[in-house]
Write an enzyme that holds these catalytic residues in place. Structure first.
Site, PDB file in Angstrom:
ATOM      1  N   ARG A   1       3.751   4.706 -18.355  1.00 46.28           N
ATOM      2  CA  ARG A   1       3.453   3.808 -18.875  1.00 46.28           C
ATOM      3  C   ARG A   1       3.515   2.866 -17.964  1.00 46.28           C
ATOM      4  O   ARG A   1       3.994   3.687 -16.935  1.00 46.28           O
ATOM      5  CB  ARG A   1       5.409   2.942 -19.826  1.00 46.28           C
ATOM      6  CG  ARG A   1       6.545   3.134 -19.602  1.00 46.28           C
ATOM      7  CD  ARG A   1       7.360   3.285 -20.393  1.00 46.28           C
ATOM      8  NE  ARG A   1       8.236   3.881 -20.038  1.00 46.28           N
ATOM      9  CZ  ARG A   1       9.914   3.535 -19.298  1.00 46.28           C
ATOM     10  NH1 ARG A   1       9.658   2.220 -19.000  1.00 46.28           N
ATOM     11  NH2 ARG A   1      10.713   4.087 -19.262  1.00 46.28           N
TER      12      ARG A   1
ATOM     13  N   VAL B   1       9.351  15.124 -11.182  1.00 46.70           N
ATOM     14  CA  VAL B   1       8.666  15.197 -10.091  1.00 46.70           C
ATOM     15  C   VAL B   1      10.120  15.183  -9.269  1.00 46.70           C
ATOM     16  O   VAL B   1       9.876  15.663  -8.079  1.00 46.70           O
ATOM     17  CB  VAL B   1       8.712  13.925  -9.315  1.00 46.70           C
ATOM     18  CG1 VAL B   1       7.624  13.193 -10.302  1.00 46.70           C
ATOM     19  CG2 VAL B   1       9.868  12.273  -9.786  1.00 46.70           C
TER      20      VAL B   1
ATOM     21  N   TYR C   1      18.999   2.475  -4.712  1.00 46.99           N
ATOM     22  CA  TYR C   1      17.775   1.830  -4.901  1.00 46.99           C
ATOM     23  C   TYR C   1      17.051   1.071  -3.185  1.00 46.99           C
ATOM     24  O   TYR C   1      15.977   1.750  -2.987  1.00 46.99           O
ATOM     25  CB  TYR C   1      17.119   1.059  -5.981  1.00 46.99           C
ATOM     26  CG  TYR C   1      16.387   0.456  -6.667  1.00 46.99           C
ATOM     27  CD1 TYR C   1      15.135   1.496  -7.037  1.00 46.99           C
ATOM     28  CD2 TYR C   1      15.200  -0.700  -6.225  1.00 46.99           C
ATOM     29  CE1 TYR C   1      13.396   1.277  -7.576  1.00 46.99           C
ATOM     30  CE2 TYR C   1      13.919  -0.806  -6.735  1.00 46.99           C
ATOM     31  CZ  TYR C   1      13.773  -0.227  -7.355  1.00 46.99           C
ATOM     32  OH  TYR C   1      11.379  -0.452  -7.378  1.00 46.99           O
ATOM     33  N   ALA C   2      17.918   0.225  -2.764  1.00 45.54           N
ATOM     34  CA  ALA C   2      17.213  -0.465  -1.752  1.00 45.54           C
ATOM     35  C   ALA C   2      17.010   0.834  -0.520  1.00 45.54           C
ATOM     36  O   ALA C   2      16.245   0.190   0.088  1.00 45.54           O
ATOM     37  CB  ALA C   2      18.353  -1.569  -1.290  1.00 45.54           C
ATOM     38  N   THR C   3      17.867   2.109  -0.942  1.00 43.19           N
ATOM     39  CA  THR C   3      17.911   2.850   0.525  1.00 43.19           C
ATOM     40  C   THR C   3      16.678   3.593   0.110  1.00 43.19           C
ATOM     41  O   THR C   3      16.141   3.767   1.044  1.00 43.19           O
ATOM     42  CB  THR C   3      19.015   3.756  -0.119  1.00 43.19           C
ATOM     43  OG1 THR C   3      20.450   2.733   0.817  1.00 43.19           O
ATOM     44  CG2 THR C   3      19.410   4.693   1.128  1.00 43.19           C
TER      45      THR C   3
HETATM   46  P1  NAP Z   1       8.522   1.593 -15.799  1.00 42.77           P
HETATM   47  O1  NAP Z   1       7.980   0.755 -17.238  1.00 42.77           O
HETATM   48  O2  NAP Z   1       9.975   1.805 -15.767  1.00 42.77           O
HETATM   49  O3  NAP Z   1       7.764   3.392 -15.583  1.00 42.77           O
HETATM   50  C1  NAP Z   1       8.630   4.638 -14.849  1.00 42.77           C
HETATM   51  C2  NAP Z   1       7.809   5.858 -15.603  1.00 42.77           C
HETATM   52  O4  NAP Z   1       8.656   7.037 -14.631  1.00 42.77           O
HETATM   53  C3  NAP Z   1       8.297   5.843 -16.946  1.00 42.77           C
HETATM   54  O5  NAP Z   1       6.917   6.228 -17.742  1.00 42.77           O
HETATM   55  C4  NAP Z   1       9.115   7.047 -16.464  1.00 42.77           C
HETATM   56  O6  NAP Z   1       9.621   8.159 -17.570  1.00 42.77           O
HETATM   57  C5  NAP Z   1       8.871   8.205 -14.669  1.00 42.77           C
HETATM   58  N1  NAP Z   1       9.774   8.694 -14.605  1.00 42.77           N
HETATM   59  C6  NAP Z   1      11.455   8.427 -14.659  1.00 42.77           C
HETATM   60  N2  NAP Z   1      11.584   9.569 -13.795  1.00 42.77           N
HETATM   61  C7  NAP Z   1      11.086  10.452 -13.540  1.00 42.77           C
HETATM   62  C8  NAP Z   1      10.625  11.819 -13.095  1.00 42.77           C
HETATM   63  N3  NAP Z   1      12.324  12.173 -12.774  1.00 42.77           N
HETATM   64  N4  NAP Z   1       9.528  11.967 -13.155  1.00 42.77           N
HETATM   65  C9  NAP Z   1       8.850  12.009 -13.887  1.00 42.77           C
HETATM   66  N5  NAP Z   1       8.325  10.487 -14.324  1.00 42.77           N
HETATM   67  C10 NAP Z   1       9.667   9.851 -14.189  1.00 42.77           C
HETATM   68  O7  NAP Z   1       8.944   1.244 -14.548  1.00 42.77           O
HETATM   69  P2  NAP Z   1       7.660   0.546 -13.224  1.00 42.77           P
HETATM   70  O8  NAP Z   1       7.937  -0.889 -13.845  1.00 42.77           O
HETATM   71  O9  NAP Z   1       6.415   0.746 -13.576  1.00 42.77           O
HETATM   72  O10 NAP Z   1       7.921   0.752 -12.185  1.00 42.77           O
HETATM   73  C11 NAP Z   1       6.707   2.262 -11.585  1.00 42.77           C
HETATM   74  C12 NAP Z   1       7.049   1.810 -10.119  1.00 42.77           C
HETATM   75  O11 NAP Z   1       7.532   0.843  -9.327  1.00 42.77           O
HETATM   76  C13 NAP Z   1       8.436   2.490 -10.053  1.00 42.77           C
HETATM   77  O12 NAP Z   1       8.585   3.110  -8.689  1.00 42.77           O
HETATM   78  C14 NAP Z   1       9.845   1.109  -9.547  1.00 42.77           C
HETATM   79  O13 NAP Z   1      10.886   1.663  -8.354  1.00 42.77           O
HETATM   80  C15 NAP Z   1       8.837   0.391  -8.277  1.00 42.77           C
HETATM   81  N6  NAP Z   1       8.669  -1.083  -8.546  1.00 42.77           N
HETATM   82  C16 NAP Z   1       8.678  -1.483  -9.946  1.00 42.77           C
HETATM   83  C17 NAP Z   1       9.018  -3.483  -9.215  1.00 42.77           C
HETATM   84  C18 NAP Z   1       8.789  -4.228 -11.033  1.00 42.77           C
HETATM   85  O14 NAP Z   1       9.527  -5.328 -11.059  1.00 42.77           O
HETATM   86  N7  NAP Z   1       8.655  -3.576 -12.111  1.00 42.77           N
HETATM   87  C19 NAP Z   1       9.346  -3.632  -8.701  1.00 42.77           C
HETATM   88  C20 NAP Z   1       9.574  -3.500  -7.617  1.00 42.77           C
HETATM   89  C21 NAP Z   1       9.001  -1.415  -7.264  1.00 42.77           C
HETATM   90  P3  NAP Z   1      10.520   8.342 -18.695  1.00 42.77           P
HETATM   91  O15 NAP Z   1       9.944   6.929 -19.612  1.00 42.77           O
HETATM   92  O16 NAP Z   1      10.948   9.395 -19.492  1.00 42.77           O
HETATM   93  O17 NAP Z   1      11.476   7.698 -18.265  1.00 42.77           O
END
Ligand code: NAP
Length: 251
Positions: free
Chosen positions: A17, A62, A152-154
């Protein structure tokens, strides 16, 4: 100059997602075959099904070395040797430092940092063999510091150091490594943040957008587009960089 492998195989982690799903879809539209990797194979399958024949769903954590090795072996067997890796899987466990549990520190660093390390270590040999590769790691504007996100920031700052080191070590094999650092993006992750601090979602989006120079919230496709740029063959001289995709310098 080494040629791009025909229809390269990409692995996008956390692609069930959000940003990962949009990125998997975008890379497929760019002509790549895509392994949609997430914790639960069933959840990843919805993204893979939306892409069609050129995608497979793979379940793996992962942060678990054995699961990562098995997942990469499966991708290699079923889709071909991966030469594009997008380390996107992520979690948040926000709290102010004095209330942050050790388990929340370990969990966040485990997925973002150790996860990116394990995935990259497992995939790099295929890139080296091909003489071509693209690694794109998801950082965040939080890498610059964010209240309630010491863990998270780290991790997101660490991802930048990791990426620059990959660029230095792997460049001679035709491999680039870069970071996309999103600002505020509409996703389940940011919806969870709004819920945690008790602000209605519409209000939260409105307030965040008002502080962003381009006056809108980011969408998952904004990030997928930036990843697509780094993966493109024409970006072969861009490596070790961090691009903030935030509607401004740091929102
Ligand atoms: P998200 O909607 O929460 O999606 C994260 C996905 O990663 C989920 O499908 C989750 O699976 C999966 N996941 C979590 N732990 C995992 C693991 N150990 N192994 C494999 N998959 C795993 O997050 P997003 O907003 O799309 O964010 C994606 C990336 O962008 C992340 O690295 C996030 O830190 C970064 N980011 C996001 C934002 C923002 O504003 N959204 C801003 C800056 C950076 P489950 O559903 O099963 O938990």
């Amino acid at each position: 100059m080494t040629d791009t492998p025909r229809r390269p195989v990409a692995i996008v982690t956390g692609a069930a997602r959000g940003i990962g799903a949009a990125t998997a879809l975008r890379l497929a539209q760019d002509g790549l075959r895509v392994a949609v990797l997430d914790l639960e194979e069933a959840a990843a399958k919805s993204t893979a099904d939306a892409i069609g024949e050129s995608a497979i769903a793979v379940g793996a954590d992962v942060s678990d070395a054995a699961e990562v090795e098995a997942a990469v072996a499966r991708v290699t067997e079923e889709l071909g040797a991966p030469t594009v890796l997008v380390n996107n899987a992520g979690i948040t466990r926000d709290n102010l430092l004095f209330k942050m549990a050790e388990s929340d520190w370990d969990a966040v660093l485990g997925v973002h940092l150790k996860g990116a390390f394990l995935m990259t270590r497992a995939v790099q040999k295929h890139m080296v063999d091909a003489g071509w590769g693209r690694i794109v790691n998801l950082s965040s504007t939080s890498a610059l510091g964010n209240r309630g996100q010491a863990n998270y920031a780290t991790a997101k700052a660490g991802v930048q150091g990791f990426t620059k080191t990959l660029a230095i070590e792997l460049g001679r094999f035709g491999i680039t490594a870069n970071c996309v650092a999103p600002g505020f993006i509409v996703s389940d992750m940011t919806k969870a943040t709004a819920a945690r601090i008790g602000v209605p979602w519409d209000q939260y989006v409105h307030d965040r957008a008002a502080a962003i120079p381009v006056r809108r919230a980011g969408q998952v496709e904004d990030i997928a587009n930036a990843v697509s740029f780094f993966v493109d063959d024409r970006a072969g001289f861009v490596s070790g960089q961090v691009i903030y995709v935030a509607g401004g310098p740091r929102n």
